[in-house]
Motif scaffolding. Structure first.
Motif, PDB file in Angstrom:
ATOM      1  N   GLU A   1       0.826  -1.201   0.000  1.00 31.48           N
ATOM      2  CA  GLU A   1       0.000   0.000   0.000  1.00 31.48           C
ATOM      3  C   GLU A   1       0.863   1.255   0.000  1.00 31.48           C
ATOM      4  N   LYS A   2       1.958   1.221   0.742  1.00 30.87           N
ATOM      5  CA  LYS A   2       2.867   2.357   0.752  1.00 30.87           C
ATOM      6  C   LYS A   2       3.467   2.590  -0.633  1.00 30.87           C
ATOM      7  N   LYS A   3       3.792   1.499  -1.333  1.00 28.32           N
ATOM      8  CA  LYS A   3       4.334   1.636  -2.687  1.00 28.32           C
ATOM      9  C   LYS A   3       3.295   2.256  -3.618  1.00 28.32           C
ATOM     10  N   LYS A   4       2.069   1.802  -3.493  1.00 30.34           N
ATOM     11  CA  LYS A   4       1.000   2.362  -4.325  1.00 30.34           C
ATOM     12  C   LYS A   4       0.815   3.841  -4.029  1.00 30.34           C
ATOM     13  N   GLN A   5       0.785   4.192  -2.756  1.00 25.72           N
ATOM     14  CA  GLN A   5       0.638   5.597  -2.380  1.00 25.72           C
ATOM     15  C   GLN A   5       1.775   6.431  -2.951  1.00 25.72           C
ATOM     16  N   SER A   6       2.992   5.883  -2.899  1.00 29.83           N
ATOM     17  CA  SER A   6       4.157   6.601  -3.405  1.00 29.83           C
ATOM     18  C   SER A   6       4.055   6.838  -4.909  1.00 29.83           C
ATOM     19  N   ILE A   7       3.581   5.821  -5.631  1.00 27.26           N
ATOM     20  CA  ILE A   7       3.456   5.962  -7.081  1.00 27.26           C
ATOM     21  C   ILE A   7       2.376   6.985  -7.430  1.00 27.26           C
ATOM     22  N   VAL A   8       1.248   6.938  -6.724  1.00 30.13           N
ATOM     23  CA  VAL A   8       0.183   7.908  -6.981  1.00 30.13           C
ATOM     24  C   VAL A   8       0.686   9.324  -6.708  1.00 30.13           C
ATOM     25  N   GLU A   9       1.465   9.497  -5.648  1.00 32.18           N
ATOM     26  CA  GLU A   9       2.021  10.810  -5.333  1.00 32.18           C
ATOM     27  C   GLU A   9       2.960  11.276  -6.441  1.00 32.18           C
ATOM     28  N   GLN A  10       3.784  10.365  -6.968  1.00 32.08           N
ATOM     29  CA  GLN A  10       4.689  10.718  -8.067  1.00 32.08           C
ATOM     30  C   GLN A  10       3.895  11.122  -9.306  1.00 32.08           C
ATOM     31  N   ILE A  11       2.832  10.381  -9.578  1.00 32.04           N
ATOM     32  CA  ILE A  11       1.981  10.710 -10.727  1.00 32.04           C
ATOM     33  C   ILE A  11       1.387  12.106 -10.556  1.00 32.04           C
ATOM     34  N   ALA A  12       0.882  12.394  -9.361  1.00 31.70           N
ATOM     35  CA  ALA A  12       0.287  13.711  -9.101  1.00 31.70           C
ATOM     36  C   ALA A  12       1.304  14.827  -9.313  1.00 31.70           C
ATOM     37  N   ASN A  13       2.532  14.601  -8.870  1.00 34.76           N
ATOM     38  CA  ASN A  13       3.567  15.615  -9.030  1.00 34.76           C
ATOM     39  C   ASN A  13       3.871  15.877 -10.502  1.00 34.76           C
ATOM     40  N   VAL A  14       3.961  14.795 -11.287  1.00 32.05           N
ATOM     41  CA  VAL A  14       4.225  14.955 -12.722  1.00 32.05           C
ATOM     42  C   VAL A  14       3.074  15.695 -13.398  1.00 32.05           C
ATOM     43  N   LEU A  15       1.844  15.327 -13.046  1.00 34.42           N
ATOM     44  CA  LEU A  15       0.680  15.926 -13.697  1.00 34.42           C
ATOM     45  C   LEU A  15       0.513  17.392 -13.335  1.00 34.42           C
ATOM     46  N   ILE A  16       0.783  17.736 -12.088  1.00 32.31           N
ATOM     47  CA  ILE A  16       0.571  19.133 -11.691  1.00 32.31           C
ATOM     48  C   ILE A  16       1.616  20.047 -12.311  1.00 32.31           C
ATOM     49  N   ILE A  17       2.805  19.502 -12.629  1.00 38.12           N
ATOM     50  CA  ILE A  17       3.853  20.287 -13.277  1.00 38.12           C
ATOM     51  C   ILE A  17       3.598  20.418 -14.769  1.00 38.12           C
ATOM     52  N   ASN A  18       3.144  19.330 -15.388  1.00 32.18           N
ATOM     53  CA  ASN A  18       3.040  19.276 -16.851  1.00 32.18           C
ATOM     54  C   ASN A  18       1.621  19.372 -17.393  1.00 32.18           C
ATOM     55  N   GLY A  19       0.620  19.204 -16.531  1.00 32.79           N
ATOM     56  CA  GLY A  19      -0.756  19.146 -17.019  1.00 32.79           C
ATOM     57  C   GLY A  19      -1.224  20.416 -17.696  1.00 32.79           C
ATOM     58  N   GLY A  20      -0.713  21.552 -17.269  1.00 35.30           N
ATOM     59  CA  GLY A  20      -1.153  22.809 -17.844  1.00 35.30           C
ATOM     60  C   GLY A  20      -0.723  23.032 -19.274  1.00 35.30           C
ATOM     61  N   PHE A  21       0.149  22.160 -19.797  1.00 34.12           N
ATOM     62  CA  PHE A  21       0.647  22.327 -21.159  1.00 34.12           C
ATOM     63  C   PHE A  21      -0.198  21.559 -22.185  1.00 34.12           C
ATOM     64  N   LEU A  22      -1.172  20.794 -21.717  1.00 35.03           N
ATOM     65  CA  LEU A  22      -2.041  20.096 -22.659  1.00 35.03           C
ATOM     66  C   LEU A  22      -2.932  21.099 -23.372  1.00 35.03           C
ATOM     67  N   ASP A  23      -3.123  20.916 -24.668  1.00 33.90           N
ATOM     68  CA  ASP A  23      -4.022  21.797 -25.415  1.00 33.90           C
ATOM     69  C   ASP A  23      -5.268  21.047 -25.872  1.00 33.90           C
ATOM     70  N   ASN A  24      -5.512  19.913 -25.240  1.00 32.97           N
ATOM     71  CA  ASN A  24      -6.670  19.083 -25.543  1.00 32.97           C
ATOM     72  C   ASN A  24      -7.610  19.107 -24.343  1.00 32.97           C
ATOM     73  N   PRO A  25      -8.839  19.595 -24.485  1.00 37.67           N
ATOM     74  CA  PRO A  25      -9.741  19.675 -23.341  1.00 37.67           C
ATOM     75  C   PRO A  25     -10.436  18.360 -23.007  1.00 37.67           C
TER      76      PRO A  25
END
Length: 233
Positions: free
Chosen positions: A5-29
């Motif tokens: 469960e800790k590994k899963k939580q860690s991966i979800v946190e990593q995903i969130a970090n990547v998305l919050i940094i890069n998500g604003g660059f998507l031009d597809n709604p």
């Protein structure tokens, strides 16, 4: 908490970090590969972590989506208006947001229901419209009577002409099985991708992307599979 469960939580946190940094660059709604899928992820992540900052980010993304949706945006479910509108209804009906869907979806209704001659749409787009109709009718919209009187009869004409087609007509939102395209997003597969540095080269979106991996892993952690209803076909 168990090691897995800790590994899963860690991966979800990593995903969130990547998305919050890069998500604003998507031009597809769109819902599947665009920013509406990120809204779905961060709304879920905000509830999962009990951190309202992620809900604030969701609101920013929705405002951006409203700004970049234009007259040429398609109405299809995967990338266009019907998918975006359905996801907004889902978020409101599941208490992620407290907004008037008639207000936020007013332009969506006009463009989906009245810009096109629904009775002559291709059957695949008609079914996408029906998915949106089902969500609008399942909520608190004051437009239900108008939708039943003017929209559904046109959809029924198309479906009657194509009753022998291979398309699956949506009639409910319940679905306890991981939607197609998400079922391979398992923990072991995540770990394999991380170990080979493929994890960070994935698309960002919900379908076959990081947001989808995060949603699937959160479902494994808390068993909340209500979002399956957006993909119940």
């Amino acid at each position: 908490m168990k090691v897995m469960e800790k590994k899963k939580q860690s991966i979800v946190e990593q995903i969130a970090n990547v998305l919050i940094i890069n998500g604003g660059f998507l031009d597809n709604p769109g819902l599947y590969n665009g920013e509406m899928g990120l809204v779905l992820f961060f709304a879920r992540y905000a509830r999962h972590t009990r951190n309202d900052l992620y809900m604030a980010y969701c609101s920013e993304l929705i405002e951006k989506i409203q700004q970049i949706v234009h007259q040429d945006t398609p109405i299809n479910y995967t990338q266009g208006l019907t998918g975006i509108g359905s996801a907004i209804e889902y978020l409101v009906q599941n208490q992620y947001f407290e907004v008037d869907t008639d207000e936020i979806l007013e332009d969506f209704d006009k463009r989906i229901f009245f810009t096109f001659n629904l009775a002559y749409l291709p059957v695949d787009l008609t079914i996408d419209v029906l998915r949106y109709v089902n969500w609008r009718l399942s909520g608190n919209s004051t437009q239900k009577d108008k939708i039943r009187r003017y929209v559904l009869p046109q959809i029924e004409k198309v479906l009657a002409r194509n009753q022998n087609s291979d398309y699956d007509v949506p009639d409910q939102f319940s679905n306890s099985i991981m939607p197609a395209g998400f079922e391979d997003k398992t923990m072991n597969h995540c770990l394999e991708l991380i170990s080979t540095n493929q994890f960070w080269n994935m698309d960002l979106g919900l379908y076959d992307g990081l947001a989808g991996w995060g949603m699937a892993l959160m479902t494994e952690l808390d068993n909340d599979n209500s979002w399956f209803s957006l993909f119940s076909y």
